[in-house]
Design a protein around this motif. Sequence first.
Motif, short mmCIF file in Angstrom:
data_model
loop_
_atom_site.label_atom_id
_atom_site.label_comp_id
_atom_site.label_asym_id
_atom_site.label_seq_id
_atom_site.Cartn_x
_atom_site.Cartn_y
_atom_site.Cartn_z
N LYS A 194 11.95 96.89 66.72
CA LYS A 194 11.71 96.26 65.24
C LYS A 194 12.33 96.37 64.18
CE LYS A 194 7.83 97.42 62.28
NZ LYS A 194 9.21 98.33 61.14
N GLU A 195 13.23 97.72 63.77
CA GLU A 195 14.00 98.35 63.06
C GLU A 195 15.54 97.80 63.50
OE1 GLU A 195 13.05 99.74 60.75
OE2 GLU A 195 11.01 100.66 61.26
N GLU A 197 16.58 94.91 63.30
CA GLU A 197 15.83 93.70 62.11
C GLU A 197 15.95 94.16 61.19
OE1 GLU A 197 15.30 90.44 63.34
OE2 GLU A 197 14.94 91.67 65.79
N SER A 198 15.84 95.43 60.58
CA SER A 198 16.36 95.63 59.14
C SER A 198 17.85 95.75 59.28
CB SER A 198 15.52 97.25 58.98
OG SER A 198 16.00 98.01 59.73
N VAL A 199 18.27 95.60 60.78
CA VAL A 199 20.02 96.77 60.09
C VAL A 199 20.98 94.97 60.89
CG1 VAL A 199 19.92 99.42 60.01
CG2 VAL A 199 20.07 97.64 62.36
N GLN A 285 19.20 104.53 55.75
CA GLN A 285 18.82 103.48 55.95
C GLN A 285 17.74 104.03 56.49
OE1 GLN A 285 23.10 102.42 56.72
NE2 GLN A 285 21.90 100.60 56.62
N GLU A 288 14.57 104.68 55.37
CA GLU A 288 13.42 103.72 55.20
C GLU A 288 12.49 103.44 55.94
OE1 GLU A 288 12.71 103.32 51.99
OE2 GLU A 288 14.17 104.79 51.22
N MET A 289 12.57 103.33 57.39
CA MET A 289 12.25 103.19 58.59
C MET A 289 10.93 103.39 58.55
SD MET A 289 15.65 102.72 61.18
CE MET A 289 16.88 101.74 60.93
N LYS A 291 7.72 103.72 57.83
CA LYS A 291 7.15 103.92 57.15
C LYS A 291 6.09 104.24 56.76
CE LYS A 291 10.74 105.30 52.92
NZ LYS A 291 10.62 105.20 51.54
#
Length: 342
Positions: A194-195, A197-199, A285, A288-289, A291
Amino acid sequence: MDSKIFMTGTTGYIGGTLLDTLVTNHPEYTITVLLRTVPSNFPARYPNVKIVRGDYDNFKVLSNAASEASIVIHSGDSDHEPSINALIAGLLRRPSSAPSFLIHLSGTAVVSDFLTPTHLGRLNPKTWSDTIDIDTIVSRPDSAPHRNVDKIIQAAAAAYGDKLKTAIICPPDIYGAGRGLGRTRSVFLPMYLKEMESVGGRPFYVGEGGNMRSWVHMEDLMELYLRLVEAAVEGGSNATWGKEGYYFAASQEHSQRSVAQAVGKILEKHGFIENKEPVKIELEQVDEMLKEIPFPGVGRYLFASNSRTRADRAKGLFGYEPKAPTLFEALEEDLLVAKGGK
Protein backbone atom coordinates in the motif's frame (compact mmCIF):
# COMPACT_ATOMS: atom_id res chain seq x y z
CA MET A 1 -4.03 -34.01 32.61
CA ASP A 2 -6.52 -31.13 32.26
CA SER A 3 -7.20 -30.00 28.70
CA LYS A 4 -10.08 -27.54 29.14
CA ILE A 5 -8.99 -24.60 27.01
CA PHE A 6 -10.56 -21.19 26.45
CA MET A 7 -9.30 -19.24 23.44
CA THR A 8 -9.73 -15.68 22.17
CA GLY A 9 -8.82 -14.17 18.81
CA THR A 10 -9.70 -17.29 16.86
CA THR A 11 -10.74 -15.46 13.69
CA GLY A 12 -7.39 -13.71 13.59
CA TYR A 13 -4.28 -14.68 11.66
CA ILE A 14 -2.49 -16.28 14.61
CA GLY A 15 -5.42 -17.31 16.79
CA GLY A 16 -7.31 -18.91 13.92
CA THR A 17 -4.30 -20.93 12.86
CA LEU A 18 -3.68 -21.97 16.46
CA LEU A 19 -7.25 -23.20 16.88
CA ASP A 20 -6.88 -25.29 13.73
CA THR A 21 -3.52 -26.59 14.95
CA LEU A 22 -4.90 -27.70 18.32
CA VAL A 23 -8.04 -29.29 16.90
CA THR A 24 -5.98 -31.16 14.31
CA ASN A 25 -3.26 -32.37 16.64
CA HIS A 26 -5.33 -32.90 19.77
CA PRO A 27 -9.00 -33.66 19.04
CA GLU A 28 -9.24 -34.87 22.64
CA TYR A 29 -8.85 -31.34 24.00
CA THR A 30 -12.01 -29.59 25.21
CA ILE A 31 -11.92 -26.17 23.55
CA THR A 32 -14.17 -23.14 24.00
CA VAL A 33 -13.70 -19.98 21.92
CA LEU A 34 -14.86 -16.40 22.24
CA LEU A 35 -16.58 -15.10 19.10
CA ARG A 36 -18.30 -11.78 18.56
CA THR A 37 -19.57 -12.95 15.18
CA VAL A 38 -19.65 -16.63 14.26
CA PRO A 39 -18.35 -17.42 10.74
CA SER A 40 -21.00 -19.32 8.81
CA ASN A 41 -18.75 -22.34 8.30
CA PHE A 42 -17.42 -22.47 11.86
CA PRO A 43 -19.85 -25.12 13.23
CA ALA A 44 -19.19 -27.43 10.29
CA ARG A 45 -15.42 -26.99 10.45
CA TYR A 46 -15.18 -27.27 14.24
CA PRO A 47 -18.27 -29.17 15.42
CA ASN A 48 -16.75 -30.06 18.80
CA VAL A 49 -15.60 -26.54 19.68
CA LYS A 50 -17.93 -24.69 22.04
CA ILE A 51 -18.70 -21.03 21.25
CA VAL A 52 -19.15 -18.24 23.78
CA ARG A 53 -20.59 -15.05 22.31
CA GLY A 54 -19.03 -11.77 23.42
CA ASP A 55 -16.22 -9.29 22.95
CA TYR A 56 -13.13 -8.08 24.81
CA ASP A 57 -15.03 -5.45 26.79
CA ASN A 58 -17.46 -7.94 28.34
CA PHE A 59 -15.78 -8.64 31.69
CA LYS A 60 -18.41 -11.10 32.91
CA VAL A 61 -18.37 -13.25 29.76
CA LEU A 62 -14.58 -13.41 29.69
CA SER A 63 -14.08 -14.07 33.38
CA ASN A 64 -16.80 -16.74 33.53
CA ALA A 65 -15.39 -18.58 30.52
CA ALA A 66 -11.85 -18.38 31.94
CA SER A 67 -13.03 -19.71 35.31
CA GLU A 68 -14.25 -22.88 33.59
CA ALA A 69 -10.96 -23.55 31.81
CA SER A 70 -7.61 -24.75 33.04
CA ILE A 71 -5.77 -23.00 30.19
CA VAL A 72 -6.55 -19.64 28.61
CA ILE A 73 -4.89 -18.71 25.31
CA HIS A 74 -5.34 -15.00 24.61
CA SER A 75 -4.58 -14.17 20.98
CA GLY A 76 -6.61 -11.01 20.69
CA ASP A 77 -5.67 -7.37 21.22
CA SER A 78 -2.22 -7.43 22.85
CA ASP A 79 -2.73 -3.98 24.37
CA HIS A 80 -6.29 -4.34 25.69
CA GLU A 81 -6.17 -4.13 29.49
CA PRO A 82 -9.83 -4.89 30.38
CA SER A 83 -9.73 -8.26 28.61
CA ILE A 84 -6.53 -9.45 30.26
CA ASN A 85 -7.81 -8.35 33.67
CA ALA A 86 -11.03 -10.28 33.10
CA LEU A 87 -9.22 -13.43 32.01
CA ILE A 88 -6.86 -13.34 34.99
CA ALA A 89 -9.76 -12.75 37.39
CA GLY A 90 -11.58 -15.74 35.93
CA LEU A 91 -8.59 -18.05 36.19
CA LEU A 92 -8.05 -17.04 39.83
CA ARG A 93 -11.67 -17.99 40.60
CA ARG A 94 -11.17 -21.60 39.60
CA PRO A 95 -11.90 -23.90 42.55
CA SER A 96 -9.24 -26.42 41.57
CA SER A 97 -6.09 -26.63 43.67
CA ALA A 98 -4.08 -27.31 40.50
CA PRO A 99 -2.55 -24.24 38.83
CA SER A 100 -4.20 -22.48 35.91
CA PHE A 101 -2.29 -21.41 32.81
CA LEU A 102 -2.41 -18.20 30.78
CA ILE A 103 -0.65 -18.05 27.41
CA HIS A 104 -0.70 -14.52 26.01
CA LEU A 105 0.23 -13.22 22.57
CA SER A 106 2.46 -10.14 22.67
CA GLY A 107 5.00 -9.03 20.06
CA THR A 108 8.59 -8.00 19.52
CA ALA A 109 7.62 -4.35 19.10
CA VAL A 110 8.39 -4.29 22.83
CA VAL A 111 12.12 -4.42 22.03
CA SER A 112 12.07 -2.41 18.80
CA ASP A 113 14.25 0.72 18.69
CA PHE A 114 11.73 2.83 16.73
CA LEU A 115 11.16 5.28 19.61
CA THR A 116 14.69 6.70 19.30
CA PRO A 117 16.31 7.90 16.05
CA THR A 118 19.79 6.46 16.64
CA HIS A 119 19.50 3.37 14.43
CA LEU A 120 16.52 4.15 12.23
CA GLY A 121 17.38 3.01 8.73
CA ARG A 122 20.62 1.39 9.80
CA LEU A 123 21.80 -1.69 11.65
CA ASN A 124 21.48 -1.83 15.41
CA PRO A 125 23.99 -4.43 16.65
CA LYS A 126 21.73 -5.44 19.56
CA THR A 127 20.03 -8.83 19.27
CA TRP A 128 17.66 -9.69 22.13
CA SER A 129 17.77 -13.12 23.76
CA ASP A 130 14.75 -14.28 25.76
CA THR A 131 17.10 -15.94 28.24
CA ILE A 132 20.21 -13.76 28.55
CA ASP A 133 18.26 -10.47 28.37
CA ILE A 134 15.16 -11.52 30.30
CA ASP A 135 15.64 -9.06 33.17
CA THR A 136 15.89 -6.15 30.74
CA ILE A 137 12.98 -7.38 28.62
CA VAL A 138 10.58 -7.58 31.57
CA SER A 139 11.56 -4.08 32.71
CA ARG A 140 11.21 -2.25 29.40
CA PRO A 141 9.90 1.33 29.72
CA ASP A 142 6.16 1.96 29.84
CA SER A 143 6.41 3.69 26.45
CA ALA A 144 7.32 0.39 24.75
CA PRO A 145 4.41 -1.23 22.84
CA HIS A 146 2.64 -4.06 24.68
CA ARG A 147 4.29 -3.23 28.01
CA ASN A 148 0.99 -2.20 29.59
CA VAL A 149 -0.48 -5.69 29.29
CA ASP A 150 2.82 -7.52 29.77
CA LYS A 151 3.17 -5.75 33.13
CA ILE A 152 -0.32 -6.85 34.25
CA ILE A 153 0.52 -10.47 33.42
CA GLN A 154 3.90 -10.34 35.13
CA ALA A 155 2.39 -8.78 38.26
CA ALA A 156 -0.26 -11.51 38.42
CA ALA A 157 2.36 -14.21 38.00
CA ALA A 158 4.44 -12.72 40.81
CA ALA A 159 1.45 -12.44 43.14
CA TYR A 160 -0.22 -15.77 42.37
CA GLY A 161 2.64 -17.94 41.12
CA ASP A 162 1.35 -21.11 42.78
CA LYS A 163 -2.14 -20.70 41.35
CA LEU A 164 -1.48 -18.95 38.04
CA LYS A 165 1.26 -19.92 35.60
CA THR A 166 1.80 -17.44 32.77
CA ALA A 167 3.67 -17.38 29.49
CA ILE A 168 4.06 -14.58 26.96
CA ILE A 169 4.79 -15.46 23.34
CA CYS A 170 6.46 -12.70 21.31
CA PRO A 171 6.58 -13.52 17.61
CA PRO A 172 8.45 -11.23 15.21
CA ASP A 173 7.14 -10.40 11.74
CA ILE A 174 5.21 -13.42 10.47
CA TYR A 175 4.81 -14.72 6.93
CA GLY A 176 3.11 -17.70 5.31
CA ALA A 177 -0.54 -18.69 5.07
CA GLY A 178 -2.81 -18.96 8.08
CA ARG A 179 -5.32 -21.79 8.41
CA GLY A 180 -8.18 -20.16 10.26
CA LEU A 181 -11.62 -19.01 9.14
CA GLY A 182 -10.85 -15.30 9.34
CA ARG A 183 -7.65 -13.49 8.41
CA THR A 184 -5.15 -15.83 6.76
CA ARG A 185 -2.31 -13.41 5.94
CA SER A 186 -0.07 -11.13 7.98
CA VAL A 187 -0.28 -7.37 7.85
CA PHE A 188 3.29 -6.42 6.84
CA LEU A 189 3.21 -7.12 3.11
CA PRO A 190 -0.22 -5.55 2.42
CA MET A 191 0.88 -2.45 4.33
CA TYR A 192 4.20 -2.31 2.49
CA LEU A 193 2.52 -2.70 -0.89
CA LYS A 194 0.00 0.00 0.00
CA GLU A 195 2.71 2.48 0.94
CA MET A 196 4.71 1.70 -2.20
CA GLU A 197 2.01 3.64 -4.03
CA SER A 198 2.90 6.76 -2.04
CA VAL A 199 6.50 6.64 -3.31
CA GLY A 200 5.79 6.15 -6.99
CA GLY A 201 5.02 2.45 -6.91
CA ARG A 202 8.59 1.50 -6.02
CA PRO A 203 9.85 -0.74 -3.21
CA PHE A 204 11.53 1.44 -0.60
CA TYR A 205 13.82 1.60 2.37
CA VAL A 206 14.92 4.30 4.82
CA GLY A 207 18.45 5.65 5.19
CA GLU A 208 20.94 2.87 4.52
CA GLY A 209 18.20 0.25 4.63
CA GLY A 210 20.36 -1.71 7.04
CA ASN A 211 17.78 -1.90 9.82
CA MET A 212 17.22 -5.56 10.61
CA ARG A 213 14.04 -7.35 11.68
CA SER A 214 13.40 -10.94 12.72
CA TRP A 215 10.86 -13.15 10.94
CA VAL A 216 9.10 -16.48 11.46
CA HIS A 217 6.91 -18.66 9.26
CA MET A 218 3.42 -19.26 10.62
CA GLU A 219 3.95 -23.03 10.77
CA ASP A 220 7.14 -22.65 12.82
CA LEU A 221 5.31 -20.36 15.22
CA MET A 222 2.58 -22.98 15.55
CA GLU A 223 5.17 -25.58 16.52
CA LEU A 224 6.24 -23.39 19.44
CA TYR A 225 2.65 -22.74 20.49
CA LEU A 226 1.83 -26.44 20.30
CA ARG A 227 4.72 -27.43 22.56
CA LEU A 228 3.77 -24.79 25.12
CA VAL A 229 0.08 -25.74 25.17
CA GLU A 230 0.99 -29.41 25.50
CA ALA A 231 3.21 -28.54 28.46
CA ALA A 232 0.34 -26.66 30.11
CA VAL A 233 -1.99 -29.61 29.62
CA GLU A 234 0.58 -31.78 31.39
CA GLY A 235 0.58 -29.43 34.38
CA GLY A 236 3.47 -27.23 33.28
CA SER A 237 5.86 -30.01 32.27
CA ASN A 238 9.30 -28.80 31.21
CA ALA A 239 8.19 -25.33 30.12
CA THR A 240 9.15 -22.13 31.91
CA TRP A 241 6.39 -19.95 33.39
CA GLY A 242 6.10 -16.65 35.22
CA LYS A 243 8.71 -13.90 34.92
CA GLU A 244 10.97 -16.05 32.75
CA GLY A 245 8.08 -17.52 30.79
CA TYR A 246 8.84 -15.24 27.87
CA TYR A 247 9.25 -16.78 24.43
CA PHE A 248 10.64 -15.25 21.27
CA ALA A 249 10.01 -17.24 18.09
CA ALA A 250 12.38 -15.87 15.43
CA SER A 251 13.82 -18.18 12.79
CA GLN A 252 15.77 -15.63 10.69
CA GLU A 253 16.38 -11.93 10.16
CA HIS A 254 16.61 -9.69 7.11
CA SER A 255 17.42 -6.05 6.43
CA GLN A 256 14.78 -3.70 5.10
CA ARG A 257 16.85 -3.13 1.98
CA SER A 258 17.14 -6.86 1.23
CA VAL A 259 13.37 -7.26 1.65
CA ALA A 260 12.77 -4.28 -0.66
CA GLN A 261 15.08 -5.76 -3.29
CA ALA A 262 13.37 -9.15 -3.14
CA VAL A 263 9.91 -7.55 -3.36
CA GLY A 264 11.01 -5.50 -6.38
CA LYS A 265 12.31 -8.52 -8.29
CA ILE A 266 9.12 -10.51 -7.76
CA LEU A 267 6.75 -7.66 -8.61
CA GLU A 268 8.70 -6.83 -11.79
CA LYS A 269 8.73 -10.52 -12.80
CA HIS A 270 4.94 -10.63 -12.63
CA GLY A 271 4.40 -7.29 -14.36
CA PHE A 272 3.15 -5.34 -11.35
CA ILE A 273 5.92 -2.74 -11.59
CA GLU A 274 8.34 -1.62 -14.30
CA ASN A 275 11.32 -0.73 -12.13
CA LYS A 276 12.43 -3.28 -9.54
CA GLU A 277 15.13 -1.11 -7.96
CA PRO A 278 14.21 0.11 -4.46
CA VAL A 279 14.12 3.82 -3.74
CA LYS A 280 15.58 5.45 -0.65
CA ILE A 281 13.11 7.59 1.30
CA GLU A 282 13.41 9.93 4.27
CA LEU A 283 11.94 9.60 7.75
CA GLU A 284 9.58 12.49 7.01
CA GLN A 285 7.95 10.35 4.31
CA VAL A 286 7.71 7.36 6.62
CA ASP A 287 5.99 9.50 9.24
CA GLU A 288 3.18 10.20 6.78
CA MET A 289 2.52 6.51 6.22
CA LEU A 290 -0.29 4.41 7.74
CA LYS A 291 -1.79 7.32 9.65
CA GLU A 292 -5.12 5.49 9.77
CA ILE A 293 -3.60 3.02 12.23
CA PRO A 294 -3.87 4.07 15.91
CA PHE A 295 -0.24 3.19 16.68
CA PRO A 296 2.01 6.26 17.05
CA GLY A 297 5.11 5.83 14.93
CA VAL A 298 3.84 2.73 13.13
CA GLY A 299 5.63 3.70 9.90
CA ARG A 300 8.96 3.99 11.69
CA TYR A 301 8.31 0.73 13.50
CA LEU A 302 7.47 -1.30 10.38
CA PHE A 303 9.86 0.20 7.86
CA ALA A 304 12.78 1.88 9.63
CA SER A 305 13.41 0.14 12.96
CA ASN A 306 15.43 -2.80 14.17
CA SER A 307 13.70 -5.63 16.03
CA ARG A 308 16.20 -8.47 16.35
CA THR A 309 15.38 -11.45 18.57
CA ARG A 310 16.55 -15.02 19.25
CA ALA A 311 14.32 -17.89 20.36
CA ASP A 312 16.85 -19.22 22.87
CA ARG A 313 14.30 -20.35 25.45
CA ALA A 314 12.26 -22.50 23.09
CA LYS A 315 15.39 -24.00 21.59
CA GLY A 316 16.69 -24.94 25.03
CA LEU A 317 13.40 -26.28 26.41
CA PHE A 318 11.70 -27.86 23.40
CA GLY A 319 14.47 -28.24 20.87
CA TYR A 320 12.63 -25.65 18.77
CA GLU A 321 14.13 -25.87 15.30
CA PRO A 322 12.25 -23.98 12.56
CA LYS A 323 11.80 -26.10 9.43
CA ALA A 324 9.39 -24.10 7.26
CA PRO A 325 10.45 -22.25 4.09
CA THR A 326 12.43 -19.06 4.65
CA LEU A 327 10.92 -15.63 4.04
CA PHE A 328 12.53 -15.33 0.63
CA GLU A 329 11.42 -18.86 -0.33
CA ALA A 330 7.81 -18.01 0.57
CA LEU A 331 7.78 -14.36 -0.48
CA GLU A 332 6.56 -14.83 -4.05
CA GLU A 333 3.42 -16.68 -3.00
CA ASP A 334 2.71 -14.21 -0.19
CA LEU A 335 3.13 -11.25 -2.54
CA LEU A 336 0.87 -12.75 -5.21
CA VAL A 337 -1.84 -13.34 -2.64
CA ALA A 338 -1.46 -9.81 -1.30
CA LYS A 339 -1.72 -8.42 -4.86
CA GLY A 340 -4.77 -10.54 -5.57
CA GLY A 341 -2.97 -12.48 -8.28
CA LYS A 342 -3.19 -15.92 -6.69
